[in-house]
Design an enzyme around this catalytic site. Sequence first.
Site, PDB file in Angstrom:
ATOM      1  CG  HIS A 516      53.105  27.150  39.247  1.00  0.00           C
ATOM      2  ND1 HIS A 516      53.696  26.267  40.117  1.00  0.00           N
ATOM      3  CD2 HIS A 516      52.435  28.035  40.013  1.00  0.00           C
ATOM      4  CE1 HIS A 516      53.376  26.606  41.358  1.00  0.00           C
ATOM      5  NE2 HIS A 516      52.598  27.670  41.316  1.00  0.00           N
TER       6      HIS A 516
HETATM    7  C1  FAD Z   1      45.862  28.951  43.686  1.00  0.00           C
HETATM    8  C2  FAD Z   1      47.229  29.500  43.380  1.00  0.00           C
HETATM    9  C3  FAD Z   1      48.308  29.208  44.219  1.00  0.00           C
HETATM   10  C4  FAD Z   1      49.572  29.719  43.924  1.00  0.00           C
HETATM   11  N1  FAD Z   1      50.593  29.447  44.789  1.00  0.00           N
HETATM   12  C5  FAD Z   1      51.843  29.877  44.490  1.00  0.00           C
HETATM   13  C6  FAD Z   1      52.925  29.606  45.372  1.00  0.00           C
HETATM   14  O1  FAD Z   1      52.747  29.053  46.452  1.00  0.00           O
HETATM   15  N2  FAD Z   1      54.161  29.998  45.002  1.00  0.00           N
HETATM   16  C7  FAD Z   1      54.400  30.650  43.835  1.00  0.00           C
HETATM   17  O2  FAD Z   1      55.569  30.953  43.552  1.00  0.00           O
HETATM   18  N3  FAD Z   1      53.375  30.977  43.002  1.00  0.00           N
HETATM   19  C8  FAD Z   1      52.112  30.604  43.305  1.00  0.00           C
HETATM   20  N4  FAD Z   1      51.076  30.949  42.479  1.00  0.00           N
HETATM   21  C9  FAD Z   1      51.365  31.785  41.278  1.00  0.00           C
HETATM   22  C10 FAD Z   1      51.297  33.282  41.594  1.00  0.00           C
HETATM   23  O3  FAD Z   1      50.035  33.628  42.068  1.00  0.00           O
HETATM   24  C11 FAD Z   1      51.650  34.082  40.324  1.00  0.00           C
HETATM   25  O4  FAD Z   1      52.977  33.744  39.939  1.00  0.00           O
HETATM   26  C12 FAD Z   1      51.588  35.591  40.491  1.00  0.00           C
HETATM   27  O5  FAD Z   1      50.362  36.002  41.003  1.00  0.00           O
HETATM   28  C13 FAD Z   1      51.843  36.232  39.125  1.00  0.00           C
HETATM   29  O6  FAD Z   1      51.753  37.638  39.204  1.00  0.00           O
HETATM   30  P1  FAD Z   1      51.366  38.459  37.889  1.00  0.00           P
HETATM   31  O7  FAD Z   1      51.401  39.896  38.260  1.00  0.00           O
HETATM   32  O8  FAD Z   1      52.192  37.982  36.766  1.00  0.00           O
HETATM   33  O9  FAD Z   1      49.857  38.005  37.546  1.00  0.00           O
HETATM   34  P2  FAD Z   1      48.545  38.083  38.432  1.00  0.00           P
HETATM   35  O10 FAD Z   1      48.837  38.143  39.873  1.00  0.00           O
HETATM   36  O11 FAD Z   1      47.650  36.996  37.962  1.00  0.00           O
HETATM   37  O12 FAD Z   1      47.902  39.478  38.018  1.00  0.00           O
HETATM   38  C14 FAD Z   1      47.399  39.701  36.719  1.00  0.00           C
HETATM   39  C15 FAD Z   1      46.214  40.651  36.810  1.00  0.00           C
HETATM   40  O13 FAD Z   1      45.896  41.067  35.481  1.00  0.00           O
HETATM   41  C16 FAD Z   1      44.507  41.167  35.362  1.00  0.00           C
HETATM   42  N5  FAD Z   1      44.171  41.042  33.939  1.00  0.00           N
HETATM   43  C17 FAD Z   1      44.290  39.950  33.142  1.00  0.00           C
HETATM   44  N6  FAD Z   1      43.874  40.232  31.895  1.00  0.00           N
HETATM   45  C18 FAD Z   1      43.481  41.532  31.912  1.00  0.00           C
HETATM   46  C19 FAD Z   1      42.955  42.406  30.907  1.00  0.00           C
HETATM   47  N7  FAD Z   1      42.748  41.997  29.654  1.00  0.00           N
HETATM   48  N8  FAD Z   1      42.659  43.674  31.279  1.00  0.00           N
HETATM   49  C20 FAD Z   1      42.855  44.120  32.550  1.00  0.00           C
HETATM   50  N9  FAD Z   1      43.329  43.313  33.533  1.00  0.00           N
HETATM   51  C21 FAD Z   1      43.653  42.054  33.200  1.00  0.00           C
HETATM   52  C22 FAD Z   1      43.968  40.043  36.211  1.00  0.00           C
HETATM   53  O14 FAD Z   1      42.641  40.301  36.626  1.00  0.00           O
HETATM   54  C23 FAD Z   1      44.961  40.010  37.371  1.00  0.00           C
HETATM   55  O15 FAD Z   1      44.510  40.767  38.473  1.00  0.00           O
HETATM   56  C24 FAD Z   1      49.789  30.492  42.762  1.00  0.00           C
HETATM   57  C25 FAD Z   1      48.701  30.797  41.932  1.00  0.00           C
HETATM   58  C26 FAD Z   1      47.432  30.316  42.239  1.00  0.00           C
HETATM   59  C27 FAD Z   1      46.296  30.676  41.360  1.00  0.00           C
END
Ligand code: FAD
Length: 589
Positions: A516
């Site tokens: 987080h």
């Molecule tokens: C183990 C774990 C448990 C969690 N449990 C919870 C929960 O219970 N409740 C909750 O509210 N949140 C939880 N979270 C947090 C939640 O997963 C994130 O808030 C959410 O996935 C964020 O979405 P996002 O699209 O911002 O990023 P992400 O889902 O991380 O997606 C970002 C993507 O960008 C890609 N990327 C990064 N850099 C580059 C680059 N330079 N070029 C191309 N691609 C790139 C990555 O490969 C990734 O696929 C948890 C996270 C983890 C790791």
Amino acid sequence: MAIRMKPVDVALVGGGATAAILGKELAEEGYSVVALERGRMRQTIPDFQSPYMHDELKYSVRHGLMQDPSVQTITFRNVIGQKALPMRQLGSFLPGTGAGGAMVHWNGQTWRFQPESFVLRSWVEERYGKDFLPADLTIQDWGITYEELEPYYMFFEKICGTSGIAGNLNGKIQEGGNPFEGPRSEPYPNPPMKQAYAGHLFANATSGLGYHPFPVPSSNVTRHYTNPYGAKFQPCMYCGFCETYGCEHFAKASPQVAILPFAMANENFELRLQSYVLRVEWDRGSKRATGVTYIDARGREVFQPAELVALCAFAHHNVVLMLNSGIGAPYDPVTGEGTVGRNYTYQTMSGASVFYAPDVRLNPFMGAGALGTAIDDFNTGSFDHSELGFIGGAYIAAYTTTGRPIHRHPVPDGTARWGVAWKKAVQRHYNSTATLTVHGSSMPHRGNYIGLDRTYTDAFGQPLGMITFDFPHNDRLMSRYVTSRAWEIARAMGGQQISVNWLDDHYSIVPYQTTHNTGGAIMGTNPTRSVVNKFLQSWDLHNLWVMGSSVFPQNAGYNPTDTVGALAYWAVEHMINDYLKNPRPLVPT
Ligand SMILES: Cc1cc2nc3c(=O)[nH]c(=O)nc-3n(C[C@H](O)[C@H](O)[C@H](O)COP(=O)(O)OP(=O)(O)OC[C@H]3O[C@@H](n4cnc5c(N)ncnc54)[C@H](O)[C@@H]3O)c2cc1C
Ligand code: SF4
């Protein structure tokens, strides 16, 4: 020279939750969209199927679904002046990689932030006076209110099939829900999870102490459900392989199940995999992003021209991309000037364990990522801080998320740490220990920020991001206070022994805490103190938008994804209905 691709309307950096939301909504409106994701494709079938998915060594220990730190990582130090060192093994947080991002392996704990969170500075100053906050806490209002975000929270929860009991329906407090939540316009789309025995013991103890227990809102879906896009969910089987695993059963809300198939069915959308974005290209004269440069699956440098670029790469990646692209003024912790990297925050995690007699069988192997009973009596807006000297708060929950054998081995304080005595203690306590989690807020401090490292680079020669972070005094005080309440609850739960896991004095990047990470490209009303406006549009380049928890000015005492999803829907609606019809800064400066 870089290969030049056919121009698109929108380039998304990342292929996780926020990219899936933007991709689906923009493609449906007729815009051509490409999402550039550094990882590979993975689908519920075949990638998450049993028995291969339930491999604890591969997924929990060796982090099979996460970022490879030998390709990209971050350096870390506690304070300015220390030498930052790279995180060579994933520890404190676990950034995802591959289609669906981290929401593939999340737990599904789906919390809204309280209304006070969005106007925190104004709320604190009005309630406790202007002198209450120390000068080094750089807390600020978000520029958006809970009331504005509420419909988007609701829609994201419908997309996720979130299961729970409403505590506040249109301002009316509801029996059995969280009475401290902001007003909800509708109930949760699905009923709550069946509560575990540990949750019942917690509910009895907390009711006895005068608190208000309720089931944790969960996107481990509780019944057959079809979301507004037409995605079909099955009920959760309580297999306990949620966190760090993909769900084999179409029961956990992931982009794969809930959103991506509906984006990918549209010919306007392309998910381009194994595409590692190096930087956003922009025109210094017109102050517009022109596209992104990435390394493709064959190792070639490619330029993707686009009319609009949205960073959806997860918290600190978004910030590092901005810094490596030279967009905006980097934050300087000495002068307090600059914005990019400012207000990096995290989460304060602590807890307690209650060790029962052997005949109290809690069966932790029947669990789910968001299976828990919680109280919210000690979160930011729920109680009076005036005599306490800190701001913020935490929820306290008895989670039964997993009884997986490698990771779950609760033993009381004083137990030998290895050998026969340790094994006997694990055998004795495995089935009879309840765990309380204190999930706390994290306030921004002037010295905590994300910058670029001067020594270390990623596999493509780009400077690594550098995190400078330690828990501010405020957060240690807050955590100590709420963890003491957890201790009292643990005592009231009637076990034979208790151990308390206090917040460490200093943040360490080694043990896992939460993924987080927040802040660094924060939203706000003032371009000298924020990176994006209330619509998540960059103040510097109006066709650059930033998604995800990097826009949080401070972190609340909850998990972030409900707010991340709601903000993505809020932003894309303004992109479609306003910005793309007449591209310009939506908030004049
Ligand atoms: C183990 C774990 C448990 C969690 N449990 C919870 C929960 O219970 N409740 C909750 O509210 N949140 C939880 N979270 C947090 C939640 O997963 C994130 O808030 C959410 O996935 C964020 O979405 P996002 O699209 O911002 O990023 P992400 O889902 O991380 O997606 C970002 C993507 O960008 C890609 N990327 C990064 N850099 C580059 C680059 N330079 N070029 C191309 N691609 C790139 C990555 O490969 C990734 O696929 C948890 C996270 C983890 C790791
Ligand atoms: S506990 Fe439920 S939601 Fe989680 S992986 Fe198992 S079946 Fe899926």
